[in-house]
Design an enzyme around this catalytic site. Sequence first.
Site, PDB file in Angstrom:
ATOM      1  N   ASP A  13      44.131  32.755  38.931  1.00 13.71           N
ATOM      2  CA  ASP A  13      44.690  34.322  38.749  1.00 13.71           C
ATOM      3  C   ASP A  13      46.093  34.228  38.558  1.00 13.71           C
ATOM      4  O   ASP A  13      46.944  33.785  39.590  1.00 13.71           O
ATOM      5  CB  ASP A  13      44.191  35.282  40.008  1.00 13.71           C
ATOM      6  CG  ASP A  13      45.099  36.587  40.166  1.00 13.71           C
ATOM      7  OD1 ASP A  13      45.712  36.976  39.216  1.00 13.71           O
ATOM      8  OD2 ASP A  13      44.638  37.243  40.983  1.00 13.71           O
ATOM      9  N   ILE A  14      46.639  34.553  37.513  1.00 12.56           N
ATOM     10  CA  ILE A  14      47.989  34.574  37.157  1.00 12.56           C
ATOM     11  C   ILE A  14      48.929  35.135  38.142  1.00 12.56           C
ATOM     12  O   ILE A  14      49.932  34.873  38.335  1.00 12.56           O
ATOM     13  CB  ILE A  14      48.340  34.895  35.591  1.00 12.56           C
ATOM     14  CG1 ILE A  14      49.557  34.140  35.345  1.00 12.56           C
ATOM     15  CG2 ILE A  14      48.169  36.378  35.748  1.00 12.56           C
ATOM     16  CD1 ILE A  14      50.096  34.190  33.751  1.00 12.56           C
ATOM     17  N   VAL A  33      45.312  40.949  31.473  1.00 12.70           N
ATOM     18  CA  VAL A  33      46.256  40.415  31.877  1.00 12.70           C
ATOM     19  C   VAL A  33      47.615  41.514  32.381  1.00 12.70           C
ATOM     20  O   VAL A  33      48.064  41.443  33.502  1.00 12.70           O
ATOM     21  CB  VAL A  33      47.074  39.224  31.216  1.00 12.70           C
ATOM     22  CG1 VAL A  33      48.542  38.673  32.047  1.00 12.70           C
ATOM     23  CG2 VAL A  33      46.152  37.879  31.084  1.00 12.70           C
ATOM     24  N   ASP A  34      47.788  42.343  31.445  1.00  5.34           N
ATOM     25  CA  ASP A  34      48.749  43.259  31.605  1.00  5.34           C
ATOM     26  C   ASP A  34      48.397  44.170  32.745  1.00  5.34           C
ATOM     27  O   ASP A  34      49.254  44.639  33.510  1.00  5.34           O
ATOM     28  CB  ASP A  34      48.667  44.186  30.339  1.00  5.34           C
ATOM     29  CG  ASP A  34      50.135  44.990  30.013  1.00  5.34           C
ATOM     30  OD1 ASP A  34      51.078  44.666  30.801  1.00  5.34           O
ATOM     31  OD2 ASP A  34      50.098  45.987  29.185  1.00  5.34           O
ATOM     32  N   GLY A  48      42.506  37.146  24.421  1.00  5.07           N
ATOM     33  CA  GLY A  48      41.541  38.327  24.766  1.00  5.07           C
ATOM     34  C   GLY A  48      41.139  39.308  24.085  1.00  5.07           C
ATOM     35  O   GLY A  48      40.572  39.027  22.979  1.00  5.07           O
TER      36      GLY A  48
END
Length: 167
Positions: free
Chosen positions: A11-12, A34-35, A121
């Site tokens: 998980d970033i 991600v955003d 993605g």
Amino acid sequence: MTARVTLVEGDITAQQVDAVVNAASRRMRGGGGVDGAIHAAGGPEVLADCVRRFRDGLATGSAGWTTAGRMSARWVIHVVGPNWTRGERDRGLLTSCYSGALAVADELGARTVAFPLVSAGVYGWPRDDAIRAAVETLRATATDVEEARIVAFGRTAHDEVAAVLAG
């Protein structure tokens, strides 16, 4: 000098780094993938800073920064990758996300930076090329960043990045 490129699966938003890179939308108001994860983890401070700093959004291929809010990172470096599914297929726009993020990191004094696979993605960039673009650009760009960490979401993505790194 160039950054040491490393790889983790995970998980970033949970990375213990100076800055995380967000694959943002042009509007700079949050989104999915991600955003959405970065905005959720960072809390309302991230969106408030986006609104303050990027009133008119951010151009494709560009990079800018905000606070990381509640995340352990200090900064979020937002990049807007090209949307392959909408016909944005200039690879230079994709690679400029990585080199631009490193330039912003240098301005901020960040030494460790976590990167997602930009545009790979929902924006539909072919993943094999997205991985090559990331690795090639991170390895070739002069920077004071010591570690450029690619954070792969899932085992398949991790293994694909690992193969390119090893090659």
